[in-house]
Design a protein around this motif. Structure first.
Motif, PDB file in Angstrom:
ATOM      1  N   ASN A 159      30.648  46.324  19.012  1.00 41.30           N
ATOM      2  CA  ASN A 159      31.543  45.915  18.489  1.00 41.30           C
ATOM      3  C   ASN A 159      31.296  44.464  17.300  1.00 41.30           C
ATOM      4  N   GLN A 160      30.495  43.743  17.936  1.00 43.28           N
ATOM      5  CA  GLN A 160      29.792  42.858  17.011  1.00 43.28           C
ATOM      6  C   GLN A 160      28.929  43.263  15.761  1.00 43.28           C
ATOM      7  N   SER A 161      27.907  44.183  16.280  1.00 39.39           N
ATOM      8  CA  SER A 161      27.066  44.730  15.209  1.00 39.39           C
ATOM      9  C   SER A 161      27.466  46.044  14.524  1.00 39.39           C
ATOM     10  N   GLY A 162      28.512  46.616  14.963  1.00 34.18           N
ATOM     11  CA  GLY A 162      28.894  47.720  14.139  1.00 34.18           C
ATOM     12  C   GLY A 162      28.159  48.980  14.514  1.00 34.18           C
ATOM     13  N   GLY A 163      27.120  48.936  15.596  1.00 30.63           N
ATOM     14  CA  GLY A 163      26.356  50.054  15.706  1.00 30.63           C
ATOM     15  C   GLY A 163      25.124  49.321  16.415  1.00 30.63           C
ATOM     16  N   GLN A 191      30.731  46.897  29.509  1.00 24.93           N
ATOM     17  CA  GLN A 191      31.314  45.920  28.832  1.00 24.93           C
ATOM     18  C   GLN A 191      30.256  45.193  27.710  1.00 24.93           C
ATOM     19  N   LYS A 192      29.142  44.876  28.295  1.00 26.17           N
ATOM     20  CA  LYS A 192      28.172  44.026  27.547  1.00 26.17           C
ATOM     21  C   LYS A 192      27.803  45.127  26.280  1.00 26.17           C
ATOM     22  N   LEU A 193      27.390  46.477  26.490  1.00 22.95           N
ATOM     23  CA  LEU A 193      26.953  47.320  25.586  1.00 22.95           C
ATOM     24  C   LEU A 193      28.076  47.432  24.444  1.00 22.95           C
ATOM     25  N   LYS A 194      29.380  47.685  24.904  1.00 20.36           N
ATOM     26  CA  LYS A 194      30.658  47.868  23.922  1.00 20.36           C
ATOM     27  C   LYS A 194      30.758  46.436  23.181  1.00 20.36           C
ATOM     28  N   GLN A 195      30.364  45.217  23.851  1.00 20.47           N
ATOM     29  CA  GLN A 195      30.544  44.083  22.874  1.00 20.47           C
ATOM     30  C   GLN A 195      29.409  43.981  21.960  1.00 20.47           C
ATOM     31  N   GLN A 196      28.153  44.686  22.077  1.00 24.77           N
ATOM     32  CA  GLN A 196      27.158  44.538  21.293  1.00 24.77           C
ATOM     33  C   GLN A 196      27.305  45.514  19.976  1.00 24.77           C
ATOM     34  N   MET A 227      32.975  49.897  21.664  1.00 27.30           N
ATOM     35  CA  MET A 227      32.510  50.317  20.457  1.00 27.30           C
ATOM     36  C   MET A 227      33.578  50.408  19.370  1.00 27.30           C
ATOM     37  N   CYS A 228      33.520  49.809  18.120  1.00 24.89           N
ATOM     38  CA  CYS A 228      34.543  50.029  17.233  1.00 24.89           C
ATOM     39  C   CYS A 228      33.923  49.983  15.700  1.00 24.89           C
ATOM     40  N   GLN A 229      34.955  50.304  15.044  1.00 24.04           N
ATOM     41  CA  GLN A 229      34.587  50.139  13.526  1.00 24.04           C
ATOM     42  C   GLN A 229      36.027  49.893  12.818  1.00 24.04           C
ATOM     43  N   GLY A 230      35.727  48.612  12.439  1.00 22.25           N
ATOM     44  CA  GLY A 230      37.028  48.030  11.879  1.00 22.25           C
ATOM     45  C   GLY A 230      37.961  47.832  13.116  1.00 22.25           C
ATOM     46  N   SER A 231      39.252  48.250  13.408  1.00 20.03           N
ATOM     47  CA  SER A 231      40.224  48.285  14.507  1.00 20.03           C
ATOM     48  C   SER A 231      40.063  49.215  15.576  1.00 20.03           C
ATOM     49  N   ALA A 232      39.167  50.209  15.304  1.00 13.93           N
ATOM     50  CA  ALA A 232      39.064  51.141  16.416  1.00 13.93           C
ATOM     51  C   ALA A 232      38.225  50.907  17.429  1.00 13.93           C
ATOM     52  N   ARG A 233      39.043  51.119  18.589  1.00 14.32           N
ATOM     53  CA  ARG A 233      38.346  50.681  19.842  1.00 14.32           C
ATOM     54  C   ARG A 233      38.008  52.006  20.637  1.00 14.32           C
ATOM     55  N   ALA A 234      36.814  51.882  21.588  1.00 12.57           N
ATOM     56  CA  ALA A 234      36.552  53.245  22.072  1.00 12.57           C
ATOM     57  C   ALA A 234      36.568  52.696  23.876  1.00 12.57           C
ATOM     58  N   ALA A 274      30.338  60.481  14.114  1.00 11.03           N
ATOM     59  CA  ALA A 274      29.602  61.029  15.515  1.00 11.03           C
ATOM     60  C   ALA A 274      28.380  60.609  16.140  1.00 11.03           C
ATOM     61  N   ALA A 275      27.338  60.232  14.828  1.00  7.26           N
ATOM     62  CA  ALA A 275      26.153  59.477  15.451  1.00  7.26           C
ATOM     63  C   ALA A 275      26.223  58.340  16.247  1.00  7.26           C
ATOM     64  N   LYS A 276      27.087  57.511  15.652  1.00  7.54           N
ATOM     65  CA  LYS A 276      27.188  56.119  16.417  1.00  7.54           C
ATOM     66  C   LYS A 276      27.876  56.363  17.753  1.00  7.54           C
ATOM     67  N   ALA A 277      28.648  57.184  18.050  1.00 10.59           N
ATOM     68  CA  ALA A 277      29.327  57.828  19.130  1.00 10.59           C
ATOM     69  C   ALA A 277      28.183  58.101  20.190  1.00 10.59           C
ATOM     70  N   PHE A 278      27.534  58.921  19.612  1.00 12.61           N
ATOM     71  CA  PHE A 278      26.261  59.541  20.521  1.00 12.61           C
ATOM     72  C   PHE A 278      25.083  58.427  20.771  1.00 12.61           C
ATOM     73  N   CYS A 279      25.071  57.631  19.754  1.00 14.89           N
ATOM     74  CA  CYS A 279      23.978  56.526  19.867  1.00 14.89           C
ATOM     75  C   CYS A 279      24.370  55.626  21.228  1.00 14.89           C
ATOM     76  N   PHE A 280      25.753  55.342  21.116  1.00 18.45           N
ATOM     77  CA  PHE A 280      26.436  54.533  22.052  1.00 18.45           C
ATOM     78  C   PHE A 280      25.935  55.073  23.357  1.00 18.45           C
ATOM     79  N   LEU A 281      26.444  56.300  23.690  1.00 13.57           N
ATOM     80  CA  LEU A 281      26.430  57.104  24.819  1.00 13.57           C
ATOM     81  C   LEU A 281      24.837  57.210  25.356  1.00 13.57           C
TER      82      LEU A 281
END
Length: 279
Positions: free
Chosen positions: A102-106, A95-100, A1-8, A55-62
């Protein structure tokens, strides 16, 4: 998960508390990173990302990760997990969820993000900063450092020397003399209407202190200096109280042995460990 160059980075682990929680949201702020944690049904999900990410995107990912995980593993499999990294096969899903993301930004569905934002507004996540983490670990509430606390576990004391063996033998001798005199004095005390009861107490108290001095010399203990001086003081006071029961030379012998043992206890250090890689 990322925004710009921010990786997670994402971690998940089962924990022993199997009480079913609706969802526990926690947020840790350390430096420029945001540690987001969701705990539910005995499993904790954590992501590490840049603090600029909402924070909403981070918790949405989780939350999406939680749904994926519960779909793959039931409660029985989770409760039986014993070995380290028991869910390695789930890494591909992460990894699939992170890629999703990263590509869509959310998340794929905007309604999901809206629901999480509303849930966080109603139930704000618990925010923990670095100072509170240190407090919970005991470094800021008067407890000793973890390194100092574990020194007696990870290190050994120096080998017992010849003077140390001599002090142990003399301490055992003094303890034996004290307990023998105390037992004999009990018989006379019962016959004399308990007139010498305090002499019996002094003998047995000196015996206990001699035994503790041996233990203090042989094994590591916290507050060693304080305990050593307390034991020495009690032995000196007990022998002074027994001045009528012992002559001066006997008193000097007992006090000298106690002082000798105290000195050796205070000078016995940890063994110097050789430099290694900590393996």
């Amino acid at each position: 998960m990322c925004q710009g160059s921010a990786r997670a980075q994402t971690f998940l682990c089962p924990h022993p508390c199997h009480a079913v929680l609706d969802c526990l949201f926690t947020k840790h702020l350390i430096s420029s990173h945001l540690f987001s944690i969701v705990s539910s049904e005995g499993v904790s999900y954590m992501s590490v990302c840049h603090s600029s990410l909402p924070a909403a995107k981070a918790f949405c990912f989780l939350e999406d990760l939680r749904w994926e995980f519960t779909a793959c593993f039931n409660n029985t499999v989770i409760s039986l997990a014993a070995r380290p990294y028991p869910f390695l096969e789930f890494d591909s899903t992460i990894q699939k969820l992170k890629q999703q993301y990263n590509q869509s930004g959310g998340p794929a569905l905007q309604v999901t993000l809206t629901e999480v934002q509303e849930d966080l507004r109603i139930r704000p996540p618990q925010v923990i900063n670095l100072d509170e983490v240190e407090l919970s670990n005991g470094t800021a509430n008067g407890h000793i450092d973890q390194a100092a606390a574990s020194a007696g576990i990870n290190q050994r004391l120096e080998p017992v020397t010849a003077p140390g063996i001599l002090s142990l033998v003399l301490n055992i001798m003094c303890a034996s003399l004290n307990v023998i005199r105390g037992v004999h004095l009990i018989e006379n005390t019962f016959q004399d209407d308990y007139e010498g009861i305090w002499n019996v107490v002094a003998f047995f108290l000196a015996f206990i202190c001699c035994a503790f001095q041996c233990h203090l010399y042989l094994f590591h203990s916290s507050l060693k200096k304080l305990k050593s001086f307390v034991l020495l003081s009690i032995i000196v006071l007990c022998n002074l109280y027994l001045l009528g029961m012992r002559n001066v030379w006997q008193l000097l012998f007992h006090i000298s042995v106690a002082s000798f043992s105290t000195s050796l206890t205070l000078t016995r250090r940890f063994q110097q460990r050789t430099n290694d890689c900590g393996v």
